[in-house]
Design an enzyme around this catalytic site. Structure first.
Site, PDB file in Angstrom:
ATOM      1  N   PHE A  11     -21.412 -42.235  10.333  1.00 39.34           N
ATOM      2  CA  PHE A  11     -21.234 -43.103  11.909  1.00 39.34           C
ATOM      3  C   PHE A  11     -19.885 -43.411  11.739  1.00 39.34           C
ATOM      4  O   PHE A  11     -18.988 -43.181  12.662  1.00 39.34           O
ATOM      5  CB  PHE A  11     -22.283 -44.346  11.917  1.00 39.34           C
ATOM      6  CG  PHE A  11     -21.991 -45.377  12.689  1.00 39.34           C
ATOM      7  CD1 PHE A  11     -21.572 -44.920  14.012  1.00 39.34           C
ATOM      8  CD2 PHE A  11     -22.209 -46.839  12.417  1.00 39.34           C
ATOM      9  CE1 PHE A  11     -21.126 -46.319  14.977  1.00 39.34           C
ATOM     10  CE2 PHE A  11     -21.822 -47.788  13.305  1.00 39.34           C
ATOM     11  CZ  PHE A  11     -21.396 -47.233  14.526  1.00 39.34           C
ATOM     12  N   GLY A  36     -23.510 -34.190  11.497  1.00 40.75           N
ATOM     13  CA  GLY A  36     -24.917 -34.294  12.344  1.00 40.75           C
ATOM     14  C   GLY A  36     -24.439 -33.625  13.426  1.00 40.75           C
ATOM     15  O   GLY A  36     -23.385 -33.177  13.898  1.00 40.75           O
ATOM     16  N   TYR A 141     -26.993 -54.305  -2.756  1.00 44.13           N
ATOM     17  CA  TYR A 141     -25.994 -53.587  -1.960  1.00 44.13           C
ATOM     18  C   TYR A 141     -24.606 -54.431  -1.926  1.00 44.13           C
ATOM     19  O   TYR A 141     -23.702 -54.034  -2.038  1.00 44.13           O
ATOM     20  CB  TYR A 141     -26.657 -53.570  -0.293  1.00 44.13           C
ATOM     21  CG  TYR A 141     -25.541 -53.033   0.598  1.00 44.13           C
ATOM     22  CD1 TYR A 141     -25.002 -51.696   0.587  1.00 44.13           C
ATOM     23  CD2 TYR A 141     -25.100 -53.891   1.601  1.00 44.13           C
ATOM     24  CE1 TYR A 141     -23.997 -51.078   1.504  1.00 44.13           C
ATOM     25  CE2 TYR A 141     -24.291 -53.649   2.487  1.00 44.13           C
ATOM     26  CZ  TYR A 141     -23.659 -52.317   2.587  1.00 44.13           C
ATOM     27  OH  TYR A 141     -22.809 -51.826   3.570  1.00 44.13           O
ATOM     28  N   VAL A 184     -29.421 -52.773  14.650  1.00 46.31           N
ATOM     29  CA  VAL A 184     -30.215 -53.361  15.761  1.00 46.31           C
ATOM     30  C   VAL A 184     -29.726 -52.976  17.014  1.00 46.31           C
ATOM     31  O   VAL A 184     -30.713 -52.869  17.610  1.00 46.31           O
ATOM     32  CB  VAL A 184     -30.164 -54.894  15.550  1.00 46.31           C
ATOM     33  CG1 VAL A 184     -28.909 -55.649  15.740  1.00 46.31           C
ATOM     34  CG2 VAL A 184     -31.319 -55.481  16.361  1.00 46.31           C
ATOM     35  N   ILE A 185     -28.633 -52.907  17.298  1.00 43.73           N
ATOM     36  CA  ILE A 185     -28.397 -52.478  18.659  1.00 43.73           C
ATOM     37  C   ILE A 185     -28.617 -50.953  19.041  1.00 43.73           C
ATOM     38  O   ILE A 185     -29.352 -51.039  20.069  1.00 43.73           O
ATOM     39  CB  ILE A 185     -26.821 -52.667  18.962  1.00 43.73           C
ATOM     40  CG1 ILE A 185     -26.396 -54.056  18.973  1.00 43.73           C
ATOM     41  CG2 ILE A 185     -26.369 -51.779  20.312  1.00 43.73           C
ATOM     42  CD1 ILE A 185     -24.800 -54.384  19.499  1.00 43.73           C
ATOM     43  N   GLY A 267     -35.850 -63.585   4.056  1.00 46.27           N
ATOM     44  CA  GLY A 267     -34.498 -63.415   3.610  1.00 46.27           C
ATOM     45  C   GLY A 267     -33.734 -63.107   4.668  1.00 46.27           C
ATOM     46  O   GLY A 267     -32.408 -62.535   4.517  1.00 46.27           O
TER      47      GLY A 267
HETATM   48  N1  LIG Z   1     -22.553 -50.259   9.770  1.00 42.64           N
HETATM   49  C1  LIG Z   1     -22.291 -51.292   9.348  1.00 42.64           C
HETATM   50  O1  LIG Z   1     -22.616 -52.255  10.326  1.00 42.64           O
HETATM   51  C2  LIG Z   1     -21.559 -51.456   8.415  1.00 42.64           C
HETATM   52  C3  LIG Z   1     -21.241 -52.974   7.891  1.00 42.64           C
HETATM   53  C4  LIG Z   1     -20.386 -53.252   6.431  1.00 42.64           C
HETATM   54  C5  LIG Z   1     -20.014 -52.402   5.908  1.00 42.64           C
HETATM   55  N2  LIG Z   1     -20.448 -50.984   6.051  1.00 42.64           N
HETATM   56  C6  LIG Z   1     -19.958 -49.764   5.347  1.00 42.64           C
HETATM   57  O2  LIG Z   1     -19.109 -48.809   6.190  1.00 42.64           O
HETATM   58  C7  LIG Z   1     -19.498 -47.472   5.308  1.00 42.64           C
HETATM   59  C8  LIG Z   1     -19.902 -46.453   6.413  1.00 42.64           C
HETATM   60  O3  LIG Z   1     -21.104 -47.075   6.784  1.00 42.64           O
HETATM   61  P1  LIG Z   1     -22.005 -46.521   8.487  1.00 42.64           P
HETATM   62  O4  LIG Z   1     -22.468 -47.529   9.018  1.00 42.64           O
HETATM   63  O5  LIG Z   1     -20.988 -45.417   8.748  1.00 42.64           O
HETATM   64  O6  LIG Z   1     -23.166 -45.693   7.426  1.00 42.64           O
HETATM   65  P2  LIG Z   1     -23.437 -43.955   7.419  1.00 42.64           P
HETATM   66  O7  LIG Z   1     -24.732 -43.980   6.366  1.00 42.64           O
HETATM   67  O8  LIG Z   1     -23.503 -43.358   8.608  1.00 42.64           O
HETATM   68  O9  LIG Z   1     -22.182 -43.535   6.430  1.00 42.64           O
HETATM   69  C9  LIG Z   1     -22.242 -43.291   5.169  1.00 42.64           C
HETATM   70  C10 LIG Z   1     -21.813 -42.080   4.861  1.00 42.64           C
HETATM   71  O10 LIG Z   1     -21.790 -41.843   3.371  1.00 42.64           O
HETATM   72  C11 LIG Z   1     -22.213 -40.681   2.877  1.00 42.64           C
HETATM   73  N3  LIG Z   1     -22.927 -40.659   1.521  1.00 42.64           N
HETATM   74  C12 LIG Z   1     -23.936 -41.334   1.015  1.00 42.64           C
HETATM   75  N4  LIG Z   1     -24.160 -41.232  -0.134  1.00 42.64           N
HETATM   76  C13 LIG Z   1     -23.044 -40.410  -0.729  1.00 42.64           C
HETATM   77  C14 LIG Z   1     -22.715 -39.575  -1.787  1.00 42.64           C
HETATM   78  N5  LIG Z   1     -23.363 -39.967  -2.779  1.00 42.64           N
HETATM   79  N6  LIG Z   1     -21.506 -38.933  -1.765  1.00 42.64           N
HETATM   80  C15 LIG Z   1     -20.680 -38.622  -0.441  1.00 42.64           C
HETATM   81  N7  LIG Z   1     -21.161 -39.098   0.432  1.00 42.64           N
HETATM   82  C16 LIG Z   1     -22.313 -39.955   0.607  1.00 42.64           C
HETATM   83  C17 LIG Z   1     -23.707 -40.449   3.879  1.00 42.64           C
HETATM   84  O11 LIG Z   1     -24.183 -38.983   3.998  1.00 42.64           O
HETATM   85  C18 LIG Z   1     -22.966 -40.894   5.208  1.00 42.64           C
HETATM   86  O12 LIG Z   1     -22.253 -39.847   5.888  1.00 42.64           O
HETATM   87  C19 LIG Z   1     -20.385 -47.745   4.239  1.00 42.64           C
HETATM   88  O13 LIG Z   1     -19.853 -47.769   3.007  1.00 42.64           O
HETATM   89  C20 LIG Z   1     -21.062 -49.173   4.639  1.00 42.64           C
HETATM   90  O14 LIG Z   1     -21.625 -49.892   3.455  1.00 42.64           O
HETATM   91  C21 LIG Z   1     -21.153 -50.518   7.323  1.00 42.64           C
END
Ligand SMILES: NC(=O)c1ccc[n+]([C@@H]2O[C@H](COP(=O)([O-])OP(=O)(O)OC[C@H]3O[C@@H](n4cnc5c(N)ncnc54)[C@H](O)[C@@H]3O)[C@@H](O)[C@H]2O)c1
Length: 309
Positions: A11, A36, A141, A184-185, A267
């Site tokens: 994302f 995707g 996490y 949630v959105i 939680g």
């Molecule tokens: N979405 C949020 O609100 C939010 C908030 C805080 C932090 N983050 C952080 O931002 C980053 C991106 O999150 P996102 O929301 O786009 O989630 P997402 O799941 O869409 O993106 C994470 C990506 O990491 C890839 N991935 C997972 N395991 C892997 C592995 N072992 N090797 C290679 N790729 C791997 C997944 O295939 C996915 O494409 C993450 O590190 C997440 O922890 C997101």
């Protein structure tokens, strides 16, 4: 400038890749998942289907020699990390070490890391939460993200690799699925479009700090282009309650939504907002997309892709 984006088909990662490509970066993506259906990989961007926590990944980074690494790969879910803490730690901690060893061997200048509000846990401080707040994650996490942050600090001391630790609030926008940390959105919008009942846990008073994904992508770029090492919240500083979200989505949808109120989940943090001032003073970042405008964009996108999300 050459960049590697881990988690780049996800994302937020896909938005970071789009922006980097637009700004003329040469980009390689490392992700365990192929792109995707709703993301068209920009011309010239190389996508490698690879696990970030492997020697293969480290070798690739060492040989590609990126100037900057945008490290987003993670099992981005608090709930999943509770069910499978080993896999969460493997991806986030081993993944960080592979990225850092690759960066060291490649003489990369900077690692921009996607961290999270979850490192703060449930602090008893006034909102919004500042970066200096005592950290105390309450999930696997949050713990693995915090450990990964410390490896960045160690590699800065040992090898001079600069870091930008970006602690995101709740990110939303086009291409977000209905699982994950800030979904949630996406969940509410999907239910609204499909005419399903929205499940509201608690009294609707729970708040989050929602930040639009294009703003987060821009923060990544600004962080990479600023010299030095820093830890920044990437947020708006504004709280939006679930009740307000439902009102806004109703307004965008143009019809009343069917809402079922369910017991509060144990939680669930009641209020959350992260102070955005340091991001402004350090890298000149300010979120510019208001919640209503961002919701409209997200809803419009969701209408086209609702069966794939
Ligand atoms: N979405 C949020 O609100 C939010 C908030 C805080 C932090 N983050 C952080 O931002 C980053 C991106 O999150 P996102 O929301 O786009 O989630 P997402 O799941 O869409 O993106 C994470 C990506 O990491 C890839 N991935 C997972 N395991 C892997 C592995 N072992 N090797 C290679 N790729 C791997 C997944 O295939 C996915 O494409 C993450 O590190 C997440 O922890 C997101």
């Amino acid at each position: 400038m050459k960049a590697v984006v881990t988690g780049g088909t996800g994302f937020i990662g896909s938005h970071v890749v789009d922006l980097l490509q637009k700004k003329g970066y040469q980009v390689a993506v490392i992700d365990i998942q192929p792109p995707g259906v709703f993301w068209k990989v920009p011309t010239g961007v190389e996508v490698l289907e690879m696990d970030v926590a492997t020697e293969e990944c480290e070798e690739f980074i060492a040989s590609y020699q990126p100037d900057a690494i945008f490290h987003l790969a993670a099992r981005a879910s608090v709930i999943e990390s509770i069910h499978n803490p080993h896999e969460d730690a493997r991806t986030t901690i081993d993944g960080m070490l592979r990225v850092l060893e690759g960066a060291r061997r490649a003489n990369s200048k900077k690692v921009v890391f996607s961290s999270t509000a979850a490192v703060y846990g449930n602090p008893s401080v006034a909102m919004p939460i500042g970066e200096e707040t005592m950290i105390g994650p309450i999930s696997p996490y949050g713990s693995s993200k915090l450990a990964a942050e410390y490896y960045l600090r160690v590699y800065r001391e040992l090898y001079g690799i600069d870091y930008a630790i970006l602690r995101y609030a709740n990110v939303y926008g086009p291409r977000q699925g209905i699982s994950g940390e800030g979904g949630v959105i996406a969940i509410f919008s999907k239910a609204a479009i499909q005419g399903k009942t929205l499940r509201l846990f608690g009294d609707g008073g729970h708040t989050r700090d929602y930040i639009y994904v294009a703003d987060v992508a821009r923060a990544n770029l600004l962080a990479a282009e600023k010299d030095g090492s820093f830890v920044l919240n990437i947020s708006t500083g504004t709280e939006t309650s679930n009740r307000e979200l439902i009102d806004y989505i109703q307004a965008v949808a143009g019809h009343a939504l069917d809402v079922s109120q369910e017991p509060e989940r144990p939680g669930d943090i009641r209020r959350s907002a992260l102070a955005p001032a340091n991001a402004l003073s350090t890298i000149g970042f300010k979120a510019v997309t208001g919640i209503r405008a961002g919701l409209e964009e997200t809803y419009r996108w969701m209408r086209d892709w609702v069966h794939h999300v």
